[in-house]
Motif scaffolding. Sequence first.
Motif, mmCIF file in Angstrom:
data_model
loop_
_atom_site.group_PDB
_atom_site.id
_atom_site.type_symbol
_atom_site.label_atom_id
_atom_site.label_comp_id
_atom_site.label_asym_id
_atom_site.label_seq_id
_atom_site.Cartn_x
_atom_site.Cartn_y
_atom_site.Cartn_z
ATOM 1 N N VAL A 204 19.847 51.160 -10.676
ATOM 2 C CA VAL A 204 18.820 52.141 -11.033
ATOM 3 C C VAL A 204 17.453 51.704 -10.525
ATOM 4 O O VAL A 204 17.176 50.499 -10.375
ATOM 5 N N GLU A 205 16.626 52.689 -10.250
ATOM 6 C CA GLU A 205 15.207 52.470 -9.995
ATOM 7 C C GLU A 205 14.439 53.327 -10.980
ATOM 8 O O GLU A 205 14.902 54.397 -11.418
ATOM 9 N N VAL A 206 13.250 52.853 -11.310
ATOM 10 C CA VAL A 206 12.447 53.496 -12.356
ATOM 11 C C VAL A 206 11.060 53.799 -11.819
ATOM 12 O O VAL A 206 10.472 53.005 -11.077
ATOM 13 N N ALA A 207 10.532 54.963 -12.200
ATOM 14 C CA ALA A 207 9.165 55.335 -11.867
ATOM 15 C C ALA A 207 8.581 56.124 -13.027
ATOM 16 O O ALA A 207 9.233 57.042 -13.541
ATOM 17 N N ARG B 127 10.738 56.818 -16.107
ATOM 18 C CA ARG B 127 11.950 57.624 -15.980
ATOM 19 C C ARG B 127 12.861 57.051 -14.906
ATOM 20 O O ARG B 127 12.410 56.295 -14.037
ATOM 21 N N LEU B 128 14.137 57.412 -14.981
ATOM 22 C CA LEU B 128 15.098 56.985 -13.974
ATOM 23 C C LEU B 128 14.840 57.791 -12.705
ATOM 24 O O LEU B 128 15.042 59.010 -12.687
ATOM 25 N N THR C 146 19.317 61.288 -13.551
ATOM 26 C CA THR C 146 18.084 61.082 -12.793
ATOM 27 C C THR C 146 16.970 61.913 -13.421
ATOM 28 O O THR C 146 17.140 63.101 -13.681
ATOM 29 N N GLY C 147 15.857 61.254 -13.684
ATOM 30 C CA GLY C 147 14.732 61.916 -14.327
ATOM 31 C C GLY C 147 14.684 61.734 -15.830
ATOM 32 O O GLY C 147 13.685 62.076 -16.469
ATOM 33 N N MET C 148 15.749 61.182 -16.428
ATOM 34 C CA MET C 148 15.738 60.972 -17.873
ATOM 35 C C MET C 148 14.854 59.774 -18.224
ATOM 36 O O MET C 148 14.684 58.841 -17.420
#
Length: 349
Positions: free
Chosen positions: A17-20, A23-24, A49-51
Amino acid sequence: MRGEYKVPGGKLVVVDVEVAAGRLSQVSLSGDFFLEPDEALGDITAAVTGMPTTADAAQLGHAISGALGDGASLIGFTPESVGVAIRRALGHATGWYDHTFDVIEPVVLDPAMHVALDEVITREVATGERPPTLRFWDWDAPLVVIGSFQSVRNEVDEAAAARHGIGIVRRISGGGAMFMEPGNCITYSLAVPTSLVDGLTFEQSYAFLDQWVMGALADVGITARYVPLNDIVSDQGKIGGAAQKRFAAGAVLHHVTMSYDIDADKMSEVLRIGREKISDKGITSSGKRVDPMRSQTGMARDAIVAAFLAHFRARYETRTSTYTDAELAAARDLVESKFTTTDWTNRVP
């Protein structure tokens, strides 16, 4: 960030996973599971994705379930298991290999002391005073240890217990009564941080925390399996059972008792066990013994315990430990102030 989760009785789930901005932002899923149709893999990663990174395993699993079509088949894993792997990648959940375990070999104590040490050690794990800890019991006196929610009068013939010099102590975990005489069973306690079972239901955590002992049983010649909720069985019948207690402070107590060589006649005198329950314990007639560990392995009890310890040490990072003077003092205080008091023992009369 990478997280891995081996589903008990199932397959390995791996996520990167990557985070920004909390959010995921990117999620990649892989593993040795089976999934149909192929495009469902993209549906799963798109669903999470986006959670928010604070989402728990159940929320992540719900999002995945909602995104999958009716024709999708997940074999060897579940939407929630993907959530557990994501939580591990984010550092909210941990796996076996994220910890170094203290291992305490059997120390002969009054059995009530072991009941109290369950509480002392698990509270220390919750506060970080101790790392996750596996400890084996050994004891020098007979005792019936009843589950936290059992009724004394329904479970124990107190007159028969007194006649045989057997005490009664209520433990902090649920489950059934333990008939304990010196050398008649094998008992261990595992105290771990809640992060190790993050995302798992109570039912799932039982099998998960005893994954290692299935391998240890295989080492001594027993092919065993877990039967929900809390039984360990072989083809010859029940071997033992587990019980748990979760501490709000952040730790889980999980302990298991396996029958080594129990006097079934005495047990049936002391415990008020119905015919169905007796059958479950492997007793078919008067004069029989409950001895699955002895009869199925042909090994001495100490040798089985040694094999279990060797298996755990080979499987995980460990260090040999022992009880501190402060822990033993705290346990003695609890024996006197709680575990041998009428108020606690008869809180469910």
